[in-house]
Scaffold this motif. Structure first.
Motif, PDB file in Angstrom:
ATOM      1  N   VAL A 242      -2.586   4.254 -20.250  1.00  0.00           N
ATOM      2  CA  VAL A 242      -1.203   4.525 -20.640  1.00  0.00           C
ATOM      3  C   VAL A 242      -0.303   3.870 -19.606  1.00  0.00           C
ATOM      4  N   GLU A 243       0.633   3.053 -20.074  1.00  0.00           N
ATOM      5  CA  GLU A 243       1.547   2.373 -19.158  1.00  0.00           C
ATOM      6  C   GLU A 243       2.992   2.536 -19.616  1.00  0.00           C
ATOM      7  N   PRO A 244       3.932   2.802 -18.694  1.00  0.00           N
ATOM      8  CA  PRO A 244       3.693   3.082 -17.276  1.00  0.00           C
ATOM      9  C   PRO A 244       2.787   4.305 -17.086  1.00  0.00           C
ATOM     10  N   LEU A 245       2.046   4.301 -16.003  1.00  0.00           N
ATOM     11  CA  LEU A 245       1.184   5.429 -15.697  1.00  0.00           C
ATOM     12  C   LEU A 245       2.064   6.669 -15.499  1.00  0.00           C
ATOM     13  N   PRO A 246       1.842   7.736 -16.280  1.00  0.00           N
ATOM     14  CA  PRO A 246       2.714   8.917 -16.190  1.00  0.00           C
ATOM     15  C   PRO A 246       2.709   9.528 -14.791  1.00  0.00           C
ATOM     16  N   PRO A 247       3.854  10.064 -14.341  1.00  0.00           N
ATOM     17  CA  PRO A 247       3.917  10.672 -12.997  1.00  0.00           C
ATOM     18  C   PRO A 247       2.903  11.783 -12.809  1.00  0.00           C
ATOM     19  N   GLN A 248       2.528  12.467 -13.897  1.00  0.00           N
ATOM     20  CA  GLN A 248       1.575  13.576 -13.780  1.00  0.00           C
ATOM     21  C   GLN A 248       0.125  13.132 -13.810  1.00  0.00           C
ATOM     22  N   SER A 249      -0.130  11.838 -13.948  1.00  0.00           N
ATOM     23  CA  SER A 249      -1.512  11.359 -14.009  1.00  0.00           C
ATOM     24  C   SER A 249      -2.256  11.682 -12.716  1.00  0.00           C
ATOM     25  N   ALA A 250      -3.479  12.140 -12.866  1.00  0.00           N
ATOM     26  CA  ALA A 250      -4.310  12.486 -11.701  1.00  0.00           C
ATOM     27  C   ALA A 250      -4.685  11.271 -10.875  1.00  0.00           C
ATOM     28  N   PHE A 251      -4.642  10.073 -11.482  1.00  0.00           N
ATOM     29  CA  PHE A 251      -5.034   8.874 -10.741  1.00  0.00           C
ATOM     30  C   PHE A 251      -4.154   8.656  -9.502  1.00  0.00           C
ATOM     31  N   TRP A 252      -2.886   9.031  -9.581  1.00  0.00           N
ATOM     32  CA  TRP A 252      -1.976   8.801  -8.454  1.00  0.00           C
ATOM     33  C   TRP A 252      -2.470   9.450  -7.160  1.00  0.00           C
ATOM     34  N   ASP A 253      -3.048  10.636  -7.274  1.00  0.00           N
ATOM     35  CA  ASP A 253      -3.313  11.451  -6.090  1.00  0.00           C
ATOM     36  C   ASP A 253      -4.763  11.473  -5.636  1.00  0.00           C
ATOM     37  N   LEU A 254      -5.649  10.824  -6.366  1.00  0.00           N
ATOM     38  CA  LEU A 254      -7.039  10.812  -5.925  1.00  0.00           C
ATOM     39  C   LEU A 254      -7.166   9.973  -4.647  1.00  0.00           C
ATOM     40  N   PRO A 255      -7.817  10.490  -3.613  1.00  0.00           N
ATOM     41  CA  PRO A 255      -7.893   9.769  -2.336  1.00  0.00           C
ATOM     42  C   PRO A 255      -8.744   8.508  -2.391  1.00  0.00           C
ATOM     43  N   ASN A 256      -9.587   8.384  -3.431  1.00  0.00           N
ATOM     44  CA  ASN A 256     -10.458   7.211  -3.528  1.00  0.00           C
ATOM     45  C   ASN A 256      -9.987   6.218  -4.589  1.00  0.00           C
ATOM     46  N   VAL A 257      -8.697   6.272  -4.920  1.00  0.00           N
ATOM     47  CA  VAL A 257      -8.128   5.381  -5.934  1.00  0.00           C
ATOM     48  C   VAL A 257      -6.907   4.662  -5.378  1.00  0.00           C
ATOM     49  N   ILE A 258      -6.833   3.358  -5.667  1.00  0.00           N
ATOM     50  CA  ILE A 258      -5.636   2.574  -5.372  1.00  0.00           C
ATOM     51  C   ILE A 258      -5.002   2.191  -6.703  1.00  0.00           C
ATOM     52  N   VAL A 259      -3.746   2.571  -6.886  1.00  0.00           N
ATOM     53  CA  VAL A 259      -3.011   2.297  -8.123  1.00  0.00           C
ATOM     54  C   VAL A 259      -1.962   1.236  -7.859  1.00  0.00           C
ATOM     55  N   THR A 260      -1.943   0.209  -8.692  1.00  0.00           N
ATOM     56  CA  THR A 260      -0.835  -0.748  -8.695  1.00  0.00           C
ATOM     57  C   THR A 260      -0.300  -0.828 -10.128  1.00  0.00           C
ATOM     58  N   PRO A 261       1.002  -1.140 -10.312  1.00  0.00           N
ATOM     59  CA  PRO A 261       1.665  -0.974 -11.605  1.00  0.00           C
ATOM     60  C   PRO A 261       1.547  -2.168 -12.552  1.00  0.00           C
ATOM     61  N   HIS A 262       0.336  -2.606 -12.811  1.00  0.00           N
ATOM     62  CA  HIS A 262       0.067  -3.724 -13.730  1.00  0.00           C
ATOM     63  C   HIS A 262       0.963  -4.926 -13.440  1.00  0.00           C
ATOM     64  N   ASN A 263       1.028  -5.288 -12.176  1.00  0.00           N
ATOM     65  CA  ASN A 263       1.769  -6.509 -11.848  1.00  0.00           C
ATOM     66  C   ASN A 263       0.986  -7.406 -10.894  1.00  0.00           C
ATOM     67  N   GLY A 264      -0.349  -7.367 -11.035  1.00  0.00           N
ATOM     68  CA  GLY A 264      -1.173  -8.260 -10.244  1.00  0.00           C
ATOM     69  C   GLY A 264      -0.887  -9.721 -10.523  1.00  0.00           C
ATOM     70  N   ALA A 265      -0.413 -10.010 -11.739  1.00  0.00           N
ATOM     71  CA  ALA A 265      -0.123 -11.402 -12.097  1.00  0.00           C
ATOM     72  C   ALA A 265       1.370 -11.701 -12.116  1.00  0.00           C
ATOM     73  N   THR A 266       2.192 -10.786 -11.603  1.00  0.00           N
ATOM     74  CA  THR A 266       3.641 -10.994 -11.623  1.00  0.00           C
ATOM     75  C   THR A 266       4.039 -11.897 -10.456  1.00  0.00           C
ATOM     76  N   SER A 267       3.768 -13.171 -10.614  1.00  0.00           N
ATOM     77  CA  SER A 267       4.066 -14.133  -9.554  1.00  0.00           C
ATOM     78  C   SER A 267       4.894 -15.283 -10.115  1.00  0.00           C
ATOM     79  N   THR A 268       5.541 -16.005  -9.223  1.00  0.00           N
ATOM     80  CA  THR A 268       6.310 -17.169  -9.658  1.00  0.00           C
ATOM     81  C   THR A 268       5.389 -18.227 -10.257  1.00  0.00           C
ATOM     82  N   GLY A 269       4.164 -18.303  -9.739  1.00  0.00           N
ATOM     83  CA  GLY A 269       3.217 -19.274 -10.267  1.00  0.00           C
ATOM     84  C   GLY A 269       2.810 -18.961 -11.694  1.00  0.00           C
TER      85      GLY A 269
END
Length: 301
Positions: A242-269
């Motif tokens: 689900v995007e944007p990832l909802p504020p209540q999503s458990a993924f945000w707070d898990l200590p073994n998870v890194i969340v980025t907002p689907h912008n790995g390819a948001t580059s000028t290139g």
């Protein structure tokens, strides 16, 4: 007539029969009826009224949102910008792998607390990277990973096609042998939900799951359970169910998870390469040549 939809407007000054619009709302029926090409997404109801339309180009690499029932049933050629974000997506995957392997969040917490926290961390050399989807992003990631002295294995839909820097294996082998499983595959009926509880159970407990392409390829509940139970060591998630990832999503707070907002390819290139694809396909369309990146509608990419 060529219609360009959206705020991003490529430089097409040399073309005279081009209409730029922010969205479909309020576009006159005569424009819809006369357009032959569209740069942007075309809703099904508009497609049904576009009698002269021959070509639609998606500015995105993934076209799952473009494949309406009307598009699937039509003879309109659909092309995409696939490949424009391969380089930054592969870089993002390497970033997430390094951050997870070295527990970078621990260093960031220590920095925020002005605390000198030295600890023994991992290294990538000698580990196994498993890539699910050996398209542009997957192959670029394989090339980069090899330079980090990783063993690289992977699976692709058309098994046996040349895949430089990758040892092709079956899906079960990828799950069982990988220290990192990285999803670079598109969202299709065949890939949705491909990673569920049985798949996470086959992964090493020390392995990490990384998704940089499309959400939904992993079942979110199964992934959460695997992360909470220690079935896998952690995850790096740029694409989410689900995007944007909802504020209540458990993924945000898990200590073994890194969340980025689907912008790995948001580059000028990425933007520059996407515009190059648009301009080349426009040239080909106007001269009657074969278009680049024609989507196989049945396959979904």
């Amino acid at each position: 007539m060529i219609v360009v939809i959206g705020k991003h407007r490529p430089d097409l000054a040399e073309l005279t029969d081009v209409v730029f619009v922010d969205g479909w709302s309020g576009i006159p029926d005569d424009v819809v009826a006369s357009m032959e090409a569209v740069i942007g997404r075309v809703p099904g109801d508009v497609l049904a009224r576009a009698a002269k339309l021959r070509w639609v180009h998606s500015p995105a690499a993934g076209v799952d949102a473009d494949l309406s029932p009307e598009m699937l049933a039509s003879d309109v050629v659909l092309t995409s910008s696939v490949g424009n974000g391969a380089i930054p997506l592969a870089e993002h995957a390497m970033l997430l792998m390094l951050m997870l392997n070295r527990d970078v969040p621990r260093w960031m917490r220590a920095q925020a607390e002005h605390r000198w926290d030295r600890f023994t961390h991992g290294e990538l050399a000698g580990l196994t990277l498993g890539i699910y989807g050996l398209g542009n992003s997957g192959l670029d990631l394989a090339r980069k990973a090899e330079a980090f002295h990783l063993r690289v294995i992977g699976v692709r839909r058309r098994a046996g096609e040349p895949s430089p820097h990758v040892e092709q294996v079956d899906f079960g082998t990828l799950l069982e042998q990988s220290d990192f499983v990285v999803v670079t595959a598109p969202s299709t009926p065949q890939t949705l939900g491909r990673f569920g509880a049985p798949e996470f159970a086959r992964m090493k407990r020390s392995a990490y799951f990384i998704c940089i392409s499309r959400g939904g390829i992993a079942d979110d509940d199964a992934l959460l359970n695997a992360l909470r139970s220690g079935q896998i060591a952690g995850a790096g998630l740029d694409a989410h169910g689900v995007e944007p990832l909802p504020p209540q999503s458990a993924f945000w707070d898990l200590p073994n998870v890194i969340v980025t907002p689907h912008n790995g390819a948001t580059s000028t290139g990425t933007a520059r390469r996407g515009e190059q694809i648009v301009r080349e396909n426009l040239r080909r369309f106007l001269s009657g040549q074969e278009l680049l990146n024609v989507v196989d509608k049945a396959a979904g990419y």
